[in-house]
Design an enzyme around this catalytic site. Structure first.
Site, PDB file in Angstrom:
ATOM      1  N   LYS A   1       2.202 -12.281 -12.543  1.00  0.00           N
ATOM      2  CA  LYS A   1       2.091 -11.032 -13.443  1.00  0.00           C
ATOM      3  C   LYS A   1       3.543 -10.315 -13.398  1.00  0.00           C
ATOM      4  O   LYS A   1       3.998 -10.213 -12.294  1.00  0.00           O
ATOM      5  CB  LYS A   1       1.071  -9.853 -12.614  1.00  0.00           C
ATOM      6  CG  LYS A   1       0.342  -9.175 -13.462  1.00  0.00           C
ATOM      7  CD  LYS A   1      -0.801  -8.457 -12.846  1.00  0.00           C
ATOM      8  CE  LYS A   1      -1.412  -7.621 -13.682  1.00  0.00           C
ATOM      9  NZ  LYS A   1      -2.556  -6.719 -12.734  1.00  0.00           N
TER      10      LYS A   1
HETATM   11  C1  E4P Z   1      -4.598  -4.415 -14.665  1.00  0.00           C
HETATM   12  O1  E4P Z   1      -4.236  -5.852 -14.667  1.00  0.00           O
HETATM   13  C2  E4P Z   1      -4.409  -3.432 -13.715  1.00  0.00           C
HETATM   14  O2  E4P Z   1      -4.522  -4.083 -12.439  1.00  0.00           O
HETATM   15  C3  E4P Z   1      -5.451  -2.449 -14.080  1.00  0.00           C
HETATM   16  O3  E4P Z   1      -6.281  -2.648 -15.143  1.00  0.00           O
HETATM   17  C4  E4P Z   1      -4.929  -0.930 -14.090  1.00  0.00           C
HETATM   18  O4  E4P Z   1      -6.059  -0.187 -13.836  1.00  0.00           O
HETATM   19  P1  E4P Z   1      -6.003   1.479 -13.748  1.00  0.00           P
HETATM   20  O5  E4P Z   1      -5.139   1.948 -14.724  1.00  0.00           O
HETATM   21  O6  E4P Z   1      -7.262   1.684 -13.530  1.00  0.00           O
HETATM   22  O7  E4P Z   1      -5.155   1.336 -12.332  1.00  0.00           O
END
Ligand code: E4P
Length: 217
Positions: free
Chosen positions: A83
């Site tokens: 990522k």
């Molecule tokens: C995606 O890969 C992220 O980890 C995640 O969906 C972030 O979500 P949040 O806005 O609830 O922290």
């Protein structure tokens, strides 16, 4: 539509994996912190439970250092997806890693233009954050529709991974738009199963079955 769970909690992942619903997992540095575990060990544990893509995020902000971290993360397991953030250095890293055959999830996407850049950089997944958009008074799902249109216009193979999901309506809207993947917290995935009429119906059947005095044997 594929279902990923957005957590680093191995118990939740194990339980959801048993339902057969789970196609992958996404983590981020905040979720790793919440898990209380060591990053590399947590990711290795998850990869032993789930055979689909498991996103592990680099924390460096410059290209060279991102590549170094990615090299370590890729060694954990075949199904690790690296990522990277949606920055110039992140896109450079995306291009380099996908050219080497690695899976890359470009994260922290908030506009359709950013998603276009990620696709051009060869991203395997683009992660638009719908909930964080809603939180500041915009309609996060509109961006998903725009990205779907743009990717279809140019036959981009990058998969739209709807992230920062807050509730079941986000999941329903993602499916209607034709997103490729959603990643949702365990609680939202469990909410998808629940309906009061299902519970009431089950209670009614159980009560009537008891009155028959029968057993299935
Ligand atoms: C995606 O890969 C992220 O980890 C995640 O969906 C972030 O979500 P949040 O806005 O609830 O922290």
């Amino acid at each position: 539509m594929k279902f990923f769970v957005d957590t680093a909690n191995i118990e939740d992942i194990r339980e959801l994996a048993e339902t057969g619903l789970l196609d992958g997992v996404t983590t981020n540095p905040s979720l790793i912190h919440k898990s209380g575990g060591h990053f590399l060990e947590v990711v290795a544990d998850i990869c032993r439970v789930v055979s689909g893509p498991v996103s592990a995020e680099v924390v460096a902000t410059d290209h060279a250092e991102m590549m170094r971290e990615a090299e370590i993360l890729r060694k954990i397991a075949e199904n690790v997806a690296i990522k990277v953030p949606l920055t110039i250095d992140g896109l450079k890293t995306c291009k380099a890693l996908t050219s080497e055959g690695a899976m890359v999830n470009v994260t922290l996407c908030f506009t359709a233009n950013q998603a276009l850049l990620a696709a051009k950089a060869g991203a395997t997944f683009i992660s638009p954050f719908v909930g964080r958009h809603d939180d500041i008074g915009f309609d996060g799902m509109e961006i998903i529709s725009d990205i779907r249109l743009i990717y279809d216009n140019y036959d981009f193979e990058t998969q739209i991974l709807v992230a920062s999901i807050r509730h079941p309506v986000h999941v329903l809207q993602s499916a209607k738009i034709g997103a490729d993947v959603i990643t949702a917290p365990p609680a939202v995935i469990r909410q998808l199963v629940k309906h009061p009429l299902t519970d009431r119906g089950l209670e009614g059947f159980a009560a009537d079955w008891a009155k028959t005095g029968q057993t299935i044997a």
